[in-house]
Design a protein around this motif. Sequence first.
Motif, PDB file in Angstrom:
ATOM      1  N   ASP A 441       0.809  -1.199   0.000  1.00 14.13           N
ATOM      2  CA  ASP A 441       0.000   0.000   0.000  1.00 14.13           C
ATOM      3  C   ASP A 441       0.858   1.272   0.000  1.00 14.13           C
ATOM      4  O   ASP A 441       0.556   2.245  -0.685  1.00 14.13           O
ATOM      5  N   TRP A 442       1.948   1.255   0.763  1.00 12.42           N
ATOM      6  CA  TRP A 442       2.751   2.464   0.932  1.00 12.42           C
ATOM      7  C   TRP A 442       3.923   2.555  -0.034  1.00 12.42           C
ATOM      8  O   TRP A 442       4.375   3.638  -0.377  1.00 12.42           O
ATOM      9  N   ARG A 443       4.487   1.408  -0.397  1.00 13.03           N
ATOM     10  CA  ARG A 443       5.710   1.429  -1.214  1.00 13.03           C
ATOM     11  C   ARG A 443       5.570   0.567  -2.462  1.00 13.03           C
ATOM     12  O   ARG A 443       6.563   0.143  -3.043  1.00 13.03           O
ATOM     13  N   GLY A 444       4.317   0.277  -2.831  1.00 10.39           N
ATOM     14  CA  GLY A 444       4.065  -0.625  -3.953  1.00 10.39           C
ATOM     15  C   GLY A 444       4.518  -0.039  -5.288  1.00 10.39           C
ATOM     16  O   GLY A 444       5.018   1.074  -5.357  1.00 10.39           O
ATOM     17  N   GLY A 445       4.363  -0.818  -6.356  1.00 13.27           N
ATOM     18  CA  GLY A 445       4.778  -0.367  -7.685  1.00 13.27           C
ATOM     19  C   GLY A 445       6.277  -0.524  -7.856  1.00 13.27           C
ATOM     20  O   GLY A 445       6.875  -1.486  -7.382  1.00 13.27           O
ATOM     21  N   ALA A 446       6.879   0.464  -8.501  1.00 16.66           N
ATOM     22  CA  ALA A 446       8.293   0.360  -8.867  1.00 16.66           C
ATOM     23  C   ALA A 446       9.199   0.193  -7.636  1.00 16.66           C
ATOM     24  O   ALA A 446      10.208  -0.519  -7.686  1.00 16.66           O
ATOM     25  N   GLU A 447       8.810   0.836  -6.526  1.00 19.35           N
ATOM     26  CA  GLU A 447       9.695   0.818  -5.358  1.00 19.35           C
ATOM     27  C   GLU A 447       9.795  -0.594  -4.773  1.00 19.35           C
ATOM     28  O   GLU A 447      10.891  -1.121  -4.553  1.00 19.35           O
ATOM     29  N   LEU A 448       8.649  -1.211  -4.531  1.00 18.21           N
ATOM     30  CA  LEU A 448       8.650  -2.556  -3.951  1.00 18.21           C
ATOM     31  C   LEU A 448       9.214  -3.573  -4.947  1.00 18.21           C
ATOM     32  O   LEU A 448       9.955  -4.488  -4.570  1.00 18.21           O
ATOM     33  N   ALA A 449       8.902  -3.380  -6.228  1.00 24.32           N
ATOM     34  CA  ALA A 449       9.418  -4.306  -7.249  1.00 24.32           C
ATOM     35  C   ALA A 449      10.951  -4.257  -7.278  1.00 24.32           C
ATOM     36  O   ALA A 449      11.614  -5.294  -7.399  1.00 24.32           O
ATOM     37  N   THR A 450      11.512  -3.058  -7.152  1.00 23.87           N
ATOM     38  CA  THR A 450      12.977  -2.935  -7.148  1.00 23.87           C
ATOM     39  C   THR A 450      13.564  -3.579  -5.899  1.00 23.87           C
ATOM     40  O   THR A 450      14.593  -4.250  -5.955  1.00 23.87           O
ATOM     41  N   MET A 451      12.883  -3.381  -4.765  1.00 21.19           N
ATOM     42  CA  MET A 451      13.362  -4.021  -3.529  1.00 21.19           C
ATOM     43  C   MET A 451      13.391  -5.539  -3.696  1.00 21.19           C
ATOM     44  O   MET A 451      14.328  -6.209  -3.278  1.00 21.19           O
ATOM     45  N   ARG A 452      12.358  -6.098  -4.316  1.00 12.84           N
ATOM     46  CA  ARG A 452      12.308  -7.562  -4.517  1.00 12.84           C
ATOM     47  C   ARG A 452      13.443  -8.040  -5.409  1.00 12.84           C
ATOM     48  O   ARG A 452      14.015  -9.101  -5.184  1.00 12.84           O
ATOM     49  N   ARG A 453      13.769  -7.246  -6.423  1.00 10.53           N
ATOM     50  CA  ARG A 453      14.854  -7.657  -7.322  1.00 10.53           C
ATOM     51  C   ARG A 453      16.188  -7.618  -6.594  1.00 10.53           C
ATOM     52  O   ARG A 453      17.058  -8.465  -6.822  1.00 10.53           O
ATOM     53  N   ILE A 454      16.343  -6.644  -5.699  1.00 15.56           N
ATOM     54  CA  ILE A 454      17.584  -6.582  -4.904  1.00 15.56           C
ATOM     55  C   ILE A 454      17.657  -7.807  -3.995  1.00 15.56           C
ATOM     56  O   ILE A 454      18.691  -8.471  -3.883  1.00 15.56           O
ATOM     57  N   LYS A 455      16.535  -8.110  -3.352  1.00 19.00           N
ATOM     58  CA  LYS A 455      16.490  -9.277  -2.455  1.00 19.00           C
ATOM     59  C   LYS A 455      16.830 -10.556  -3.222  1.00 19.00           C
ATOM     60  O   LYS A 455      17.655 -11.367  -2.787  1.00 19.00           O
ATOM     61  N   ASP A 456      16.207 -10.738  -4.381  1.00 23.03           N
ATOM     62  CA  ASP A 456      16.450 -11.957  -5.167  1.00 23.03           C
ATOM     63  C   ASP A 456      17.913 -12.049  -5.608  1.00 23.03           C
ATOM     64  O   ASP A 456      18.484 -13.138  -5.658  1.00 23.03           O
ATOM     65  N   ASP A 459      20.069 -12.564  -2.136  1.00 19.53           N
ATOM     66  CA  ASP A 459      19.704 -13.721  -1.300  1.00 19.53           C
ATOM     67  C   ASP A 459      18.817 -14.652  -2.115  1.00 19.53           C
ATOM     68  O   ASP A 459      17.641 -14.843  -1.814  1.00 19.53           O
ATOM     69  N   PRO A 460      19.394 -15.241  -3.179  1.00 16.26           N
ATOM     70  CA  PRO A 460      18.563 -16.031  -4.103  1.00 16.26           C
ATOM     71  C   PRO A 460      17.881 -17.223  -3.435  1.00 16.26           C
ATOM     72  O   PRO A 460      16.820 -17.657  -3.881  1.00 16.26           O
ATOM     73  N   LEU A 461      18.469 -17.745  -2.348  1.00 17.93           N
ATOM     74  CA  LEU A 461      17.842 -18.897  -1.676  1.00 17.93           C
ATOM     75  C   LEU A 461      16.778 -18.462  -0.671  1.00 17.93           C
ATOM     76  O   LEU A 461      16.073 -19.292  -0.106  1.00 17.93           O
ATOM     77  N   GLY A 462      16.713 -17.159  -0.399  1.00 14.97           N
ATOM     78  CA  GLY A 462      15.712 -16.660   0.545  1.00 14.97           C
ATOM     79  C   GLY A 462      15.940 -17.135   1.965  1.00 14.97           C
ATOM     80  O   GLY A 462      14.988 -17.364   2.716  1.00 14.97           O
ATOM     81  N   ILE A 463      17.206 -17.231   2.374  1.00 18.63           N
ATOM     82  CA  ILE A 463      17.480 -17.735   3.735  1.00 18.63           C
ATOM     83  C   ILE A 463      17.750 -16.623   4.748  1.00 18.63           C
ATOM     84  O   ILE A 463      17.839 -16.886   5.939  1.00 18.63           O
ATOM     85  N   MET A 464      17.891 -15.375   4.274  1.00 18.61           N
ATOM     86  CA  MET A 464      18.243 -14.299   5.195  1.00 18.61           C
ATOM     87  C   MET A 464      16.994 -13.646   5.795  1.00 18.61           C
ATOM     88  O   MET A 464      16.254 -12.954   5.106  1.00 18.61           O
ATOM     89  N   ASN A 465      16.786 -13.852   7.068  1.00 14.44           N
ATOM     90  CA  ASN A 465      15.664 -13.269   7.806  1.00 14.44           C
ATOM     91  C   ASN A 465      14.348 -13.331   7.013  1.00 14.44           C
ATOM     92  O   ASN A 465      13.745 -12.287   6.703  1.00 14.44           O
ATOM     93  N   PRO A 466      13.887 -14.547   6.715  1.00  6.93           N
ATOM     94  CA  PRO A 466      12.687 -14.680   5.874  1.00  6.93           C
ATOM     95  C   PRO A 466      11.466 -14.022   6.512  1.00  6.93           C
ATOM     96  O   PRO A 466      11.378 -13.902   7.733  1.00  6.93           O
ATOM     97  N   ALA A 467      10.557 -13.611   5.656  1.00  7.35           N
ATOM     98  CA  ALA A 467       9.266 -13.037   6.069  1.00  7.35           C
ATOM     99  C   ALA A 467       9.392 -11.713   6.818  1.00  7.35           C
ATOM    100  O   ALA A 467       8.434 -11.256   7.444  1.00  7.35           O
ATOM    101  N   LYS A 468      10.564 -11.098   6.746  1.00  8.53           N
ATOM    102  CA  LYS A 468      10.713  -9.762   7.320  1.00  8.53           C
ATOM    103  C   LYS A 468      10.794  -8.748   6.170  1.00  8.53           C
ATOM    104  O   LYS A 468      11.271  -9.083   5.087  1.00  8.53           O
ATOM    105  N   VAL A 469      10.357  -7.571   6.420  1.00  3.98           N
ATOM    106  CA  VAL A 469      10.423  -6.415   5.509  1.00  3.98           C
ATOM    107  C   VAL A 469       9.500  -6.576   4.287  1.00  3.98           C
ATOM    108  O   VAL A 469       8.558  -5.818   4.123  1.00  3.98           O
ATOM    109  N   LEU A 470       9.787  -7.552   3.413  1.00  7.07           N
ATOM    110  CA  LEU A 470       8.996  -7.699   2.190  1.00  7.07           C
ATOM    111  C   LEU A 470       7.809  -8.628   2.426  1.00  7.07           C
ATOM    112  O   LEU A 470       7.967  -9.672   3.050  1.00  7.07           O
ATOM    113  N   PRO A 471       6.642  -8.260   1.933  1.00 10.92           N
ATOM    114  CA  PRO A 471       5.468  -9.116   2.151  1.00 10.92           C
ATOM    115  C   PRO A 471       5.568 -10.412   1.343  1.00 10.92           C
ATOM    116  O   PRO A 471       6.196 -10.441   0.312  1.00 10.92           O
TER     117      PRO A 471
END
Length: 471
Positions: A441-456, A459-471
């Motif tokens: 709701d607050w950071r959706g669109g390009a901002e959240l999409a860019t954050m997800r690409r940085i995360k991927d 941390d491609p395996l998704g092992i770093m502090n899962p389920a925090k920050v990104l929905p």
Amino acid sequence: MADTELLDAIRDVVGERGLLTGAADTAAYTEDWRRLYRGHTPGVIRPADTDQLARVVRLCAAARAPIVPQGGNTSMVGGATPAEDGSEFVLSLARMARIRDIDPLDLTMTVEAGVTLKAAQIAAAEADCLLPLSISSEGSAQIGGVLATNAGGNNTVRYGNARDLVLGLEVVLADGTVWNGLRRLRKDNTGYCLRQLFVGSEGTLGIIAAAVLKLAPRPHEVVVALCAVASPEAALKLFGRFQSHDPAAISAFELMSGLGTDLVLRHIEGAVLPLASPAPNYVLVELATPRPDAGLRDALESVLEASLAEGIVSDAVIAASEAQRAAIWRLREEHSEAQKREGASVKNDVSVPVSKVPEFVRRATAACEALMPGIRAVPFGHMGDGNIHFNLAQPVDADPAWFLAQDHAIMDTVNEVVRALDGSFSAEHGIGKLKPYMMPDWRGGAELATMRRIKDALDPLGIMNPAKVLP
Ligand code: 2HG
Ligand code: ZN
């Protein structure tokens, strides 16, 4: 790798002392300070140095075992608590607690992640310098967590947030690679600024192992006053008076409500109000300067006298000793603990433009009282930078669990006002486990999409502090 094999391999790296597995030993690491989350963990890993840290991260990555980095476990948003399903290791940085270097000429210090903020402040002071970051939990909070969450605190008005104090970082990446970026340069334009990616990432991209922090000259004169004011409007006017006098002298400008202060006086042993009578609101103002003989006390007196004459302030006291200064600060710093003792509390760590703080407090109070009769607003915090902790104490005699079950409705009500005033739903405490649902709701669109690409990417395996920050 089977679970016991992984535990054995980790123990081989960190030794007996470095791995806790029994429920009694891990209990303190699996619940957050607010007691909102209780998780389970196969083990709390406590490496003694960066090499051990990197080796255990490599083992976890090979086994695809998730990791929750943890410092002083003082998160207000469940950012360092493992999941309930018992799948996530807690990685405690507490044993990595060396101060590697202090340079009073460069005005830098190099510290490991597990050094508490308080210990780092003391070490800086012993070298006649100031580490200009101060938060209520500084006795427990550790540098790694402070940086991973980009802590703000009381001195942001003058020195900025944790982010502004970082010159270099040593980071263990999600695959166990060590990135040594412990540079201490004031100018260094060499590609993407990686360190700022990890600051504020809440352990979701990598683990901060050590940092080079900027220091400031140690203040020679520090003066603190507690002022009684009728309203947040009056507090804002007072801020304006100090700004026009000498903005560079303000090192803290904190707002406290009558109720919040009253809760401290009621629940915290030894807390006293150094004024003749209670007031609807208070301001704690601190001025500081490294210049000797700057006459700060006289300046403070003259601003306060003029403000008293104008009716902005109804009463004020200036601390006459170090002990009085500490006693005034205690009224402010014990706010969280006092509210915890009072019962259930829903926190809103929000920011608005400084000029909008009074309007925000007025509108958010009215909106919450309309939502739930008997709810008690406890606004307080860092007025000088626009960050207010708009906390809500449960109605007296209400069931705490019933109250907490309505946290989303309460937070949404406050956030509507925040949005109308162009503010942020998380000023300094971060997102953690509590607020990822607000991100689209607050950071959706390009901002959240860019954050997800940085995360991927990191941390491609998704092992770093899962389920925090990104929905
Ligand atoms: C503070 O400013 C902390 O004291 C905690 O950020 C605020 O308890 C809170 O909501
Ligand atoms: Zn705060």
